[in-house]
Design a protein around this motif. Structure first.
Motif, PDB file in Angstrom:
ATOM      1  N   UNK A 248      38.007   0.825 -29.762  1.00 62.01           N
ATOM      2  CA  UNK A 248      38.195   2.376 -29.946  1.00 62.01           C
ATOM      3  C   UNK A 248      37.866   2.853 -31.114  1.00 62.01           C
ATOM      4  N   UNK A 249      37.007   3.658 -31.402  1.00 61.01           N
ATOM      5  CA  UNK A 249      36.396   4.320 -32.356  1.00 61.01           C
ATOM      6  C   UNK A 249      35.384   5.744 -32.092  1.00 61.01           C
ATOM      7  N   UNK A 250      35.651   6.624 -33.181  1.00 62.80           N
ATOM      8  CA  UNK A 250      34.845   7.980 -32.661  1.00 62.80           C
ATOM      9  C   UNK A 250      33.421   7.707 -32.544  1.00 62.80           C
ATOM     10  N   UNK A 251      32.715   6.825 -33.572  1.00 62.17           N
ATOM     11  CA  UNK A 251      31.336   6.661 -33.650  1.00 62.17           C
ATOM     12  C   UNK A 251      30.743   5.476 -33.031  1.00 62.17           C
ATOM     13  N   UNK A 252      29.567   5.551 -32.462  1.00 61.21           N
ATOM     14  CA  UNK A 252      29.233   4.252 -31.892  1.00 61.21           C
ATOM     15  C   UNK A 252      28.544   3.395 -32.818  1.00 61.21           C
ATOM     16  N   UNK A 253      29.177   2.574 -33.225  1.00 62.54           N
ATOM     17  CA  UNK A 253      29.071   1.505 -34.482  1.00 62.54           C
ATOM     18  C   UNK A 253      28.426   0.425 -33.779  1.00 62.54           C
ATOM     19  N   UNK A 259      30.959  -4.351 -28.137  1.00 59.64           N
ATOM     20  CA  UNK A 259      32.134  -4.482 -27.360  1.00 59.64           C
ATOM     21  C   UNK A 259      31.868  -4.414 -25.619  1.00 59.64           C
ATOM     22  N   UNK A 260      32.721  -5.002 -25.055  1.00 57.53           N
ATOM     23  CA  UNK A 260      32.698  -4.545 -23.515  1.00 57.53           C
ATOM     24  C   UNK A 260      33.031  -3.312 -23.202  1.00 57.53           C
ATOM     25  N   UNK A 261      34.019  -2.772 -23.814  1.00 56.18           N
ATOM     26  CA  UNK A 261      34.389  -1.178 -23.533  1.00 56.18           C
ATOM     27  C   UNK A 261      34.486  -0.549 -24.914  1.00 56.18           C
ATOM     28  N   UNK A 262      34.034   0.565 -24.924  1.00 61.20           N
ATOM     29  CA  UNK A 262      33.993   1.528 -26.072  1.00 61.20           C
ATOM     30  C   UNK A 262      34.643   2.497 -25.604  1.00 61.20           C
ATOM     31  N   UNK A 263      36.032   2.907 -26.362  1.00 62.03           N
ATOM     32  CA  UNK A 263      36.810   3.981 -26.022  1.00 62.03           C
ATOM     33  C   UNK A 263      36.223   5.143 -27.275  1.00 62.03           C
ATOM     34  N   UNK A 264      35.486   6.033 -26.746  1.00 62.87           N
ATOM     35  CA  UNK A 264      34.971   6.966 -27.927  1.00 62.87           C
ATOM     36  C   UNK A 264      36.011   8.194 -28.213  1.00 62.87           C
ATOM     37  N   UNK A 265      37.208   7.736 -28.923  1.00 63.76           N
ATOM     38  CA  UNK A 265      38.259   8.553 -29.201  1.00 63.76           C
ATOM     39  C   UNK A 265      37.833   9.560 -30.408  1.00 63.76           C
ATOM     40  N   UNK A 266      38.445  10.829 -30.229  1.00 62.70           N
ATOM     41  CA  UNK A 266      38.200  11.985 -31.215  1.00 62.70           C
ATOM     42  C   UNK A 266      38.864  11.116 -32.592  1.00 62.70           C
ATOM     43  N   UNK A 309      53.523  11.098 -23.869  1.00 62.31           N
ATOM     44  CA  UNK A 309      52.058  10.832 -24.141  1.00 62.31           C
ATOM     45  C   UNK A 309      51.580  10.551 -22.791  1.00 62.31           C
ATOM     46  N   UNK A 310      51.797  11.103 -21.762  1.00 60.42           N
ATOM     47  CA  UNK A 310      50.969  10.270 -20.482  1.00 60.42           C
ATOM     48  C   UNK A 310      49.515  10.324 -20.499  1.00 60.42           C
ATOM     49  N   UNK A 311      48.815   9.550 -19.757  1.00 60.53           N
ATOM     50  CA  UNK A 311      47.336   9.419 -19.728  1.00 60.53           C
ATOM     51  C   UNK A 311      46.703  10.674 -19.965  1.00 60.53           C
ATOM     52  N   UNK A 312      47.313  11.763 -19.079  1.00 64.31           N
ATOM     53  CA  UNK A 312      46.432  12.915 -18.955  1.00 64.31           C
ATOM     54  C   UNK A 312      46.535  13.883 -20.445  1.00 64.31           C
ATOM     55  N   UNK A 313      47.746  13.784 -20.881  1.00 65.01           N
ATOM     56  CA  UNK A 313      48.032  14.427 -22.362  1.00 65.01           C
ATOM     57  C   UNK A 313      46.954  13.664 -23.259  1.00 65.01           C
ATOM     58  N   UNK A 314      47.298  12.290 -23.239  1.00 66.45           N
ATOM     59  CA  UNK A 314      46.190  11.449 -24.294  1.00 66.45           C
ATOM     60  C   UNK A 314      44.776  11.737 -23.998  1.00 66.45           C
ATOM     61  N   UNK A 315      44.409  11.898 -22.979  1.00 66.44           N
ATOM     62  CA  UNK A 315      43.098  12.146 -22.473  1.00 66.44           C
ATOM     63  C   UNK A 315      42.581  13.391 -23.190  1.00 66.44           C
ATOM     64  N   UNK A 316      43.341  14.429 -23.150  1.00 65.69           N
ATOM     65  CA  UNK A 316      43.054  15.778 -23.711  1.00 65.69           C
ATOM     66  C   UNK A 316      43.151  15.685 -25.276  1.00 65.69           C
ATOM     67  N   UNK A 317      43.832  14.906 -25.956  1.00 65.39           N
ATOM     68  CA  UNK A 317      43.997  14.685 -27.159  1.00 65.39           C
ATOM     69  C   UNK A 317      42.830  13.846 -27.737  1.00 65.39           C
ATOM     70  N   UNK A 318      42.580  12.581 -27.093  1.00 68.20           N
ATOM     71  CA  UNK A 318      41.547  11.794 -27.547  1.00 68.20           C
ATOM     72  C   UNK A 318      40.066  12.084 -26.999  1.00 68.20           C
ATOM     73  N   UNK A 319      40.149  12.890 -25.997  1.00 64.61           N
ATOM     74  CA  UNK A 319      38.509  13.124 -25.491  1.00 64.61           C
ATOM     75  C   UNK A 319      38.292  12.156 -24.547  1.00 64.61           C
ATOM     76  N   UNK A 320      38.969  11.101 -24.301  1.00 59.97           N
ATOM     77  CA  UNK A 320      38.819  10.180 -23.033  1.00 59.97           C
ATOM     78  C   UNK A 320      39.036  10.560 -21.773  1.00 59.97           C
ATOM     79  N   UNK A 321      38.598   9.765 -20.835  1.00 59.84           N
ATOM     80  CA  UNK A 321      39.039   9.971 -19.227  1.00 59.84           C
ATOM     81  C   UNK A 321      40.504   9.432 -19.302  1.00 59.84           C
ATOM     82  N   UNK A 322      41.166   9.875 -18.345  1.00 61.29           N
ATOM     83  CA  UNK A 322      42.396   9.233 -18.026  1.00 61.29           C
ATOM     84  C   UNK A 322      42.420   7.660 -17.637  1.00 61.29           C
TER      85      UNK A 322
END
Lengths: 750, 188
Positions: A248-253, A259-266, A309-322
């Motif tokens: 989990x990181x903002x930039x595509x490093x 990694x198998x999954x990149x979570x592009x969080x804000x 911090x349910x998934x929907x709220x976290x999705x809005x905060x982080x910019x991820x999909x639920x």
């Protein structure tokens, strides 16, 4: 017939024509060019028999086992020792280039001191020590005006013990460490666990899921050689048996790429992500809440918090999909053993305490703490105190090890940001390489107005440039020192970086300088204090009988009990060996607090859960962008780089040069910032001139700027005057500088 | 006068220059390759010029290798007597003058040429193994390297593959065999 002018000209013309058809000019030209390659001014290669010297690299504390190719007593090249159990053959570019450090262009072999506007001037050792001694005397006589501090880059080493011996003789002093992933994690452990260990390790070799939140595992995190070796171990497994990496990181490093999954969080939403995953773990019964009820002393309060911090709220905060959040949580819970790792890079600095508490909580929820494949608490290295607690065969305490001085209470290590401002009057900077960068402002505010800084450094680079006196220390391979357990390794280890070559005259091993400084200040360290600290440690290891010893020569492990004396153990360690402690015993569930100690835990986590950016001071209208400094370990720290790495930076378009501001093309278009043009990067703390680079790997509205490499090291400047992006980043909470509000304005140079 | 000038310079270029440019030095020992590799010795090149386990090339063997057989005299030659008295017994290395020594800035790996490309030794070193004496070492007084590098012909023209060892000789051979080179192939 006489010789006339005409005939002379004919002779010359004939000769000229003849020259063209002889090999004379070409052969002479060829020979002269070869001659210039070999004339007396050109360094000549030495010739002779080569040999291999096994040892441990001590550059960064990562403890990589290495084989050094030697020509006589000259180290030529380095490669990893694949049999060494800590690093599995991994090394890093700094380690591989380490033989070049001896010849670094910024190397000093004579003490130097600042002389007003004249900059640094060479001084005799006696004079340098006298300057320091006088300041030490002032600190002793007027402690209220400021005291002595040592910034220790390698806590736990024999050098660190020596600093402790020195400082403990003063009524008031500070044994400092810089803010780092390690200090923040330690703080998180202390407020979370009822029985916090002094150090933990990550059992990556046996993990099935690794969730790294910010931590750049394969980009110099913790012990980089070890991670390179771990990667080799993982690559050797069948795909189905390899761990699943979620990053989990903002930039595509690079870490994100592998990694198998990149979570592009804000930026700054690590806490939200961790709490969101915690929500899913509990709400979907992915963890056994019943089993957690006993050890988790604040499980109900934690549930109340993560309900926000349910998934929907976290999705809005982080910019991820639920579904990304839910999927990550499910994999983390089901594909076990799983471990969650927090941390920042060498240039970005550590995550905040709240982030680390939230991430640590995930490990506690899934039961990774104290279990193989998870986070393992480490015992302290064997020492006199621990042996004293264990009776010998006759039932008597083992206290037959003599300290050189009456042991005073151990100096506690304190993180730099925790001491009062203006409280240091004499600051001694450790000789070890600072592999991470810290903002200069953190130092400056702690120094008293008349403070003197002393740097034990082989190079006039990095922090040494800020010092008042620089004492020319020997570099790695020129003196023997210990390498205690590297950060993040899942078992205690102890190794020795051997002396394998001679140092230039005028330089000294850092312990020798400390002895001189102590003497100048009327303090006593005892004869051979440094060597005795190592011997004491080895003796304690032998007496404890714990663990085993990797013998690099044979490539095999031997039981510790086969070493009857410390001297024998030292000989094995000096030749690339490594002591490895017994595997940590799986913990009975230790009580813990998921929200940390204190009433404000839930409040702090809730605030940070909304995003650290919301806590940044500054105007989001005037500074709409988020500045994220970053850097590679060993490069960001502004210490010297081996010369071969200048090629990596000069010729590679994959590496950032300092003061290049990377923005996404989308940001560039939106804000009229043209690729390749100059711009002014402004934060509430200041402004820097940067060069713009459009980079698809950067998140929109983020400005990514490299900390390091030190331009002095690359030959870009030679006067030591250069700006660092950390000069204008804001430090919050004393130890977080990874995010700042910023703006960019393109300028056109006339 | 035109022709005189022309002729004088030709003479200097083709006769005087080679004579002045090279100074001769005898090898410390007259080593007889033929006897070692013939019916009597029965050896091959790689019995002495071997590869170590890690792929590095021994080059010219140490005195200890000679001592394996010549600890005691096997014959009655003056060269063997010198070998034993002057080098084996005192344990000294023989200061051979290496015809093929390249500049320090050149990286050459024997293993990739001999083992991977199967190039016979004689392709670069000539029928050295058939000689019964070692010719004098001709040192270039300007560069210090052997005449063998440029080639015995002052023009640099070669008739055999082993006549020269300049950079373009290596590069041409690489090109003939389809290898693309960059500077760093040979100059690390």
């Amino acid at each position: 017939m006489g010789i006339t002018r005409r005939s002379l000209l004919q002779l010359v013309a004939g000769a000229a024509a003849g020259t063209m058809v002889t090999p004379l000019p070409w052969k002479l030209l060829d020979d002269v060019s070869i001659w210039t390659q070999n004339w007396f001014l050109t360094p000549q290669l030495i010739r002779g028999e080569t040999s291999e010297r096994l040892t441990t690299c001590g550059l960064c504390g990562g403890g990589c086992g290495i084989s050094v190719r030697m020509l006589g007593s000259v180290p030529l090249s380095v490669k990893g020792n694949k049999d060494q159990p800590v690093s599995h053959g991994g090394t890093c570019p700094l380690g591989m280039g380490s033989p070049q450090y001896r010849f670094h262009p910024t190397r000093i072999v004579k003490p130097i001191a600042k002389n007003g506007s004249n900059g640094f001037v060479p001084v005799e050792l006696k004079e340098a020590i006298s300057i320091i001694g006088k300041q030490l005397a002032k600190c002793k006589s007027e402690p209220q005006k400021g005291t002595v501090a040592v910034l220790d880059w390698r806590p736990g080493s024999a050098m660190s013990n020596m600093y402790g011996d020195f400082l403990s003789q003063l009524d008031r002093s500070y044994h400092l460490v810089a803010p780092s992933n390690q200090t923040t994690l330690t703080s998180a452990l202390e407020v979370t666990l009822a029985n916090p260990p002094h150090q933990v390790g990550y059992d990556l070799e046996n993990a099935k899921t690794v969730l790294s939140i910010g931590a750049p595992l394969f980009e110099g995190w913790n012990a980089p050689g070890r991670l390179a070796g771990v990667n080799r171990v993982w690559s050797g497994k069948k795909k189905a048996n390899r761990p699943y990496l979620i990053h989990a990181e903002s930039n595509h490093t690079t870490q994100a790429s592998v990694s198998d999954t990149w979570l592009a969080i804000k930026p700054g939403t690590e806490t939200a992500l961790a709490l969101g995953i915690g929500h899913v773990l509990l709400s979907e019964n992915l963890v056994d809440a019943g089993a957690l009820a006993e050890p988790a002393l604040d499980l109900d309060e934690y549930k109340k918090l993560v309900d926000q911090f349910p998934p929907q709220t976290v999705a809005e905060i982080t910019g991820l999909k639920k579904k990304e959040i839910v999927s990550a949580a499910k994999r983390f819970a089901k594909n076990t053993p799983a471990v969650a790792i927090g941390g920042g890079g060498a240039g970005a600095g550590p995550l905040g305490l709240e982030e680390e508490i939230a991430i640590l909580g995930l490990n506690l929820l899934v039961g990774s703490y104290g279990k193989p494949g998870g986070i393992l608490p480490l015992k302290t290295l064997p020492d006199e105190a621990s042996l004293a607690a264990v009776p010998n065969k006759e039932g008597k305490p083992q206290t037959n090890m003599v300290h050189l001085i009456e042991p005073k209470k151990a100096m506690p290590l304190t993180s730099l940001e925790k001491i009062p401002n203006r409280s240091i009057r004499l600051l001694i900077l450790d000789s070890a390489m600072p592999v991470t960068a810290i903002p200069k402002s953190l130092f400056d505010q702690k120094l008293a107005p008349d403070a003197i800084t002393v740097s034990l450094s082989p190079y006039l680079a990095g922090a040494a440039l800020e010092a008042d006196v620089v004492l020319p220390s020997q570099v790695t391979y020129e003196w023997e020192y210990d390498v205690p357990t590297p950060t993040g390794v899942p078992m205690n280890t102890y190794a020795v970086s051997a002396k394998i070559t001679e140092a230039p005259p005028g330089t000294k091993a850092p312990p020798e300088f400390m002895e001189l400084i102590a003497k100048a200040g009327g303090l006593e360290l005892g004869e051979n204090a440094f060597a005795k600290h190592i011997d004491d440690r080895l003796e304690a290891i032998v007496k404890s009988g714990r663990g085993k010893v990797f013998d690099a020569k044979s490539g095999k492990d031997k039981d510790t009990s086969t070493f009857k004396t410390a001297a024998k153990l030292r000989k094995t360690l000096s030749n690339g060996g490594c002591w490895i402690d017994d595997a940590p015993v799986a913990e009975e569930s230790t009580p813990f607090r998921l929200l940390g100690i204190g009433d404000q835990g839930a409040t702090r986590l809730s605030i940070m859960g909304k995003g650290r950016v919301t806590t940044l001071k500054g105007n989001s209208k005037s500074h709409p962008l988020i500045l994220m400094p970053y850097g590679d370990r060993g490069v960001a720290g502004e210490s010297a780089l081996p010369q071969v790495m200048t090629k990596l930076y000069r010729e590679s378009e994959l590496r950032q040069l300092y003061l290049t501001a990377h923005i996404s093309p989308e940001t560039g278009t939106k804000r009229r910032l043209t690729d390749g043009h100059h711009a002014l990067l402004d934060t509430p703390l200041g402004t820097l001139d940067v060069t713009l680079v459009h980079d698809h790997a950067v998140m929109p509205e983020v400005v990514r700027v490299a900390v390091g490499p030190n331009p002095l090291t690359l030959g870009d400047v030679d006067d030591g005057k250069f700006a660092s992006i950390l000069d204008i980043t804001k430090v919050t909470g004393g130890s977080v500088w990874r995010l700042s509000r910023a703006s960019l304005r393109e300028v056109h140079l006339g | 006068m035109l022709l005189i000038g022309f002729g004088v310079v030709l003479y200097i270029g083709y006769v005087i220059l080679p004579a002045l440019l090279y100074e001769q030095e005898s090898q410390p020992l007259q080593f007889n390759h033929a006897v070692h590799m013939g019916d009597e010795g029965g050896m091959s090149c790689d019995d002495c010029h071997a590869f170590r386990d890690d792929g590095t090339f021994v080059g010219i063997p140490k005195t200890a290798s000679c001592a394996d057989c010549h600890e005691e005299p096997l014959g009655d030659s003056a060269a063997e007597k010198t070998l034993i008295e002057k080098y084996i017994k005192p344990g000294k290395e023989i200061p051979w003058l290496v015809y093929s020594r390249q500049p320090d800035n050149t990286y050459f790996t024997h293993v990739s040429h001999v083992k991977s490309a199967n190039i016979p030794c004689a392709h670069c070193h000539g029928p050295h193994g058939a000689t019964d004496t070692l010719r004098p070492y001709e040192r270039n007084v300007i560069t210090g390297y052997s005449r063998d590098i440029w080639g015995s012909a002052i023009t640099g023209i070669k008739t055999n593959s082993w006549d020269r060892m300049k950079m373009d000789d290596c590069a041409n051979c690489h090109t003939e065999h389809g290898f693309e080179d960059s500077c760093m192939t040979c100059h690390k």
